[in-house]
Design a protein around this motif. Sequence first.
Motif: not given
Length: 495
Positions: A203-217, A254-267
């Motif tokens: 949810x962003x500052x404008x109270x808009x919602x999107x759906x996400x999935x988290x990926x650590x690579x 030190x082990x490292x991962x990069x975080x990525x997201x996928x996004x999907x709008x309500x539409x």
Amino acid sequence: MGDNKKITTASGAPVAHYEDSLSAGPRGQLLLQDYFLHEKLAQFNRERIPERIVHAKGSGAYGTFTVTHDISKFTKAKFLNKIGKETKVFIRFSTVGGERGSADSERDPRGFALKFYTEDGNYDLVGNNTPVFFIKDPRKFPDFIHTQKRDPYTNCKSPTMMWDFWSLNPESLHQVTILMSDRGTPYGFRHMHGYGSHTFSMINAQDERIYVKFHFRTQQGIKNLGGKEASELRGIDPDYAQRDLYTSIDNGDFPKWKLFIQTMTEEQVKEFRWNPFDLTKVWSQKTYPLIEVGELELNQNPQNYFAEVEQAAFAPAHVVDGISFSPDKMLQGRILSYPDAHRYRLGANFEQIPVNRCPFMVNNYHRDGAMRVDGNGGANPNYSPNSFDGLVADKSYAEPAIQLDSLVADHYDRNQNDDDHYTQPGDLYRLLSDEQKEHLINNIVDAMSGIEGPKKDEIVMRQLCHWFRADTNLGMGVARGLGLSMDKLSEHMPK
């Protein structure tokens, strides 16, 4: 200064005799008044808290998450609000089905649980090293886990139970395909990806919602064990993944991962081919590309395994402003079940244990319970509203309303309008190299060869039908590996 070397009781009283109990003469009975004997034995008897019902065998480390890309258009979460911002984290890796003494190289999904210590409270992202799971409804979870544990009759692991359940639940096929591939036995914890697995929302500052999935690579590169190598390692060094993790951190690697997201709008949710909140499905990265967020680095080992790893408690219920839930049924079930499990295992005040404690402000009216160690609110009121402390709920943290698809309450069939359990496992198989396909088939054959009992043929053929529906070549490879003739197959294959 020398006094700090004295052995004491738990209350700080110095102990005069550490090894010798108080007795009636040198060979007589022991006396009830030997309090330190009772304290020592009672403490020993309680060294083992109940192990986790799942994810019992695990390893942990502290680290830092650093924001590298601006995603403020998606979320108002404070720990993600500025490039370069750092947040302390604790991570716990684990195997899923085994006990605390099980081997790190078992063919099993791996837990990938992160606790972010943010200024808006602790955020727990509790996932696995796979983007999907075996089931899509939490009512089935206890049954599924029972099949991964010990047979109530033999007290041994049972391939028959596992394959019976999987063959009766084709929704498991995607995760089973991953499990039986090389990815089912990762080389330690540093060389695997991590996933939030569920669909969450931002949810962003404008109270808009999107759906996400988290990926650590993983930035160490993917590395897996072969089936034979994994089996040998169980006897040679069952704790190799634990050893590999803490040794690399101790050595400054030190082990490292990069975080990525996928996004999907309500539409886009409405247009998605499958239920986008189905935990047995993935989102295509071609259609919903990965968006980089930041980097996770593990750089500090715990000083005491029991205090910091065994007592660590993660809960998908712990979200922060700007990150929230979704209609994912499995996620909804975990919101309830995880904190409940922690209260059983660690007590009602598990979040006061240092590794679980929010390092920032905590104000509430929770009181009492076993092992309350934070002063229990002192003389402050233990009720609200009250006329004294001025604590108020802050409505600026309220989430925007969610439009529900239906107001009809029912026990919906898990397969209703969502019974395609074969396309994604088949696509996954066809993506593999010839060598990886061979490994997958060999691993399936080895695992299914353990099926036994009067229902053996029924279970084998039912599972084979699923492999054939995913991909004909996959089904044929498994059938040949099991030594099944075409005549035998034709008797059982659906017409």
